[in-house]
Each structure stands twice: as structure tokens, then as C-alpha cells.
Design an enzyme around this catalytic site. Structure first.
Site, PDB file in Angstrom:
ATOM      1  N   LEU A 141      -2.618 -10.272  -1.159  1.00 22.72           N
ATOM      2  CA  LEU A 141      -1.653 -10.061  -2.232  1.00 22.72           C
ATOM      3  C   LEU A 141      -0.285 -10.590  -1.805  1.00 22.72           C
ATOM      4  O   LEU A 141       0.096 -10.480  -0.633  1.00 22.72           O
ATOM      5  CB  LEU A 141      -1.577  -8.569  -2.568  1.00 22.72           C
ATOM      6  CG  LEU A 141      -2.877  -7.974  -3.140  1.00 22.72           C
ATOM      7  CD1 LEU A 141      -2.834  -6.458  -3.138  1.00 22.72           C
ATOM      8  CD2 LEU A 141      -3.158  -8.511  -4.551  1.00 22.72           C
TER       9      LEU A 141
ATOM     10  N   HIS B  35      -9.635  -2.211   7.386  1.00 21.61           N
ATOM     11  CA  HIS B  35      -9.944  -3.462   8.085  1.00 21.61           C
ATOM     12  C   HIS B  35     -10.935  -3.163   9.212  1.00 21.61           C
ATOM     13  O   HIS B  35     -10.747  -2.209   9.977  1.00 21.61           O
ATOM     14  CB  HIS B  35      -8.667  -4.088   8.648  1.00 21.61           C
ATOM     15  CG  HIS B  35      -8.933  -5.410   9.299  1.00 21.61           C
ATOM     16  ND1 HIS B  35      -9.140  -6.558   8.564  1.00 21.61           N
ATOM     17  CD2 HIS B  35      -9.092  -5.760  10.594  1.00 21.61           C
ATOM     18  CE1 HIS B  35      -9.400  -7.556   9.395  1.00 21.61           C
ATOM     19  NE2 HIS B  35      -9.377  -7.105  10.631  1.00 21.61           N
TER      20      HIS B  35
ATOM     21  N   GLU C 236       4.056  -7.032   3.528  1.00 21.15           N
ATOM     22  CA  GLU C 236       4.030  -8.477   3.250  1.00 21.15           C
ATOM     23  C   GLU C 236       3.336  -9.278   4.343  1.00 21.15           C
ATOM     24  O   GLU C 236       3.048 -10.455   4.171  1.00 21.15           O
ATOM     25  CB  GLU C 236       5.453  -8.995   2.980  1.00 21.15           C
ATOM     26  CG  GLU C 236       6.440  -8.923   4.125  1.00 21.15           C
ATOM     27  CD  GLU C 236       6.896  -7.498   4.472  1.00 21.15           C
ATOM     28  OE1 GLU C 236       6.552  -6.537   3.749  1.00 21.15           O
ATOM     29  OE2 GLU C 236       7.583  -7.359   5.495  1.00 21.15           O
TER      30      GLU C 236
ATOM     31  N   ALA D 263     -16.919   4.527  11.407  1.00 22.36           N
ATOM     32  CA  ALA D 263     -15.458   4.493  11.293  1.00 22.36           C
ATOM     33  C   ALA D 263     -14.982   4.341   9.844  1.00 22.36           C
ATOM     34  O   ALA D 263     -14.363   5.255   9.297  1.00 22.36           O
ATOM     35  CB  ALA D 263     -14.898   3.376  12.172  1.00 22.36           C
TER      36      ALA D 263
END
Ligand code: GAR
Length: 204
Positions: A98, A114, A152, A184
Site C-alpha cells: 500500500l 509476515h 510507509e 505462530a
């Protein structure tokens, strides 16, 4: 916010096992400060949309291919988020990055899962199975998952939770991916969703 719960949108691009973990966690009361009201997929026809439908959650598509530019793609997502009064955005296997402009509209309101111990094997080009391939190529003995706020910088936001998972002899990327998910991702992501939802409610 309805019934004093944070309104959650989950952004997906594929199978949606992390979405399923979130839906199950809400059903089981692990997530009780937030409510999943919207699922947005960047691809049509993915299994994650079926998971949303089965749970009675509204599913929408922001088709990354069809919308062509990043601008049009993000505009579609923003419209959906605004129409549904979303307080918290969860990226759960969402395979698009994004823009800074998008992210700055939701400070500490976007979280991502992640599949590595950030700062290892993260940033642009590291997504999905690729992360596990890189970990195996490097020969690490420990990997894991991270849930973090999105800012960002790709995979650069403040870390909320991390959990290590051992690499085992004979692991393939697929076997390692599954272990990291089970031990996890599917545990950390719902916990982080609850933690951040609770904080959002407190602030309102
Ligand atoms: C998960 O392992 C997630 O951590 C990863 O993609 C997989 C999606 O699986 N996300 C990233 O790599 C983001 N950089 P799922 O669709 O079954 O949840």
C-alpha cells in the site's frame, strides 16, 4: 463503531487461512473487542472469499489486475473502508504493497502478518512461500512470524508480536510455511487483532 466494538476489515489475496484463524477467534471470543465486518480481496474467486461468505461476512473484490493503477486500486479499497466505517485494517496474506498516501490515512490502524522474524527475510519481494525459500537457502535454524503495524516502509512498522519456530531437517518451503502458520501466525494474528481493537475502543 457498533456495540462498542472496533469494526475490522481483513484484506486478503489467496487461500485465507489467516482470515479463517481470525474468524474462528471471533467465534471463540478470543477477539471480543472487535468485529470482522468486511473482507476485501485483491483477486476475484479466491478461497478466502468463500470463507468470508460461510461466516456471514461481507466479501468484496478490489481487482488489482483490472484496476490497473495503484491509485485506482487504492481508491476502490478506500471507498469500501469508508462505506463500512472501518476502524482497523488487517492485512492477512494481502500481496500488494500500500502507498504512503494510503497508509498515512490509517496511522496505527493497519496491521500485517509476515512469515519471518522481522528484520530477517522481509521487505519488497519477500512474500508467501518466497520467504520460506529464502530462509531455507540461508540455512537459518530459527524462523517464525511477526505481526506489526504498517507504515510507509514495507514490513518496517512497529512490531506487536513475534514468535520463533524451529527449522527442521528435511523441511521444504511448503512444510516450513505450514509449521510457521500453525505455531505462530494463526495464534499471533488474532491476539494482535484483539489487542489493537481494545486500544481503539479505549481511545474513542
Ligand atoms: C501467510 O503466510 C502470510 O504470512 C503471508 O502469506 C501467507 C498467506 O496465507 N504474507 C506475506 O508474505 C505478506 N508479506 P493465507 O492466505 O493462507 O493467510
Amino acid at each position: 463503531m457498533t456495540k462498542n466494538k472496533a469494526r475490522i476489515a481483513v484484506l486478503v489475496s489467496g487461500g485465507g487461512t489467516n482470515l479463517q484463524a481470525l474468524l474462528d477467534a471471533e467465534r471463540d471470543g478470543i477477539i471480543h473487542s472487535g468485529e470482522i465486518v468486511l473482507v476485501i480481496s485483491s483477486k476475484p474467486g479466491v478461497y478466502a472469499l468463500q470463507r468470508a461468505a460461510k461466516a456471514g461476512v461481507r466479501g468484496e473484490v478490489a481487482n488489482r489486475r483490472e484496476l490497473v493503477t495503484q491509485d485506482k486500486f487504492e481508491q476502490r479499497i478506500l471507498e469500501l473502508l469508508e462505506q463500512n466505517n472501518i476502524d482497523l485494517i488487517i492485512l492477512a496474506g494481502f500481496m500488494s504493497i500500500l502507498s504512503e498516501d494510503f497508509v498515512s490515512r490509517y496511522p496505527r490502524r493497519i496491521i500485517n502478518v509476515h512469515p519471518s522474524l522481522i528484520p530477517a527475510f522481509c521487505g519488497e519481494g519477500y512474500y508467501g512461500l518466497r520467504v520460506h525459500e529464502a530462509a531455507l537457502e540461508r540455512g537459518v535454524k530459527l524462523t517464525g512470524a511477526t505481526v506489526h503495524f504498517v507504515n510507509e516502509i514495507a514490513d518496517g512498522g512497529e512490531i506487536i508480536f513475534q514468535r520463533a519456530v524451529k527449522v527442521q531437517k528435511g523441511d521444504t518451503p511448503e512444510i516450513l510455511q505450514r509449521r510457521v502458520m500453525e505455531r505462530a501466525e494463526w495464534i499471533l494474528l488474532p491476539r494482535a487483532a484483539e489487542k489493537v481493537s481494545k486500544e481503539i475502543i479505549k481511545m474513542k
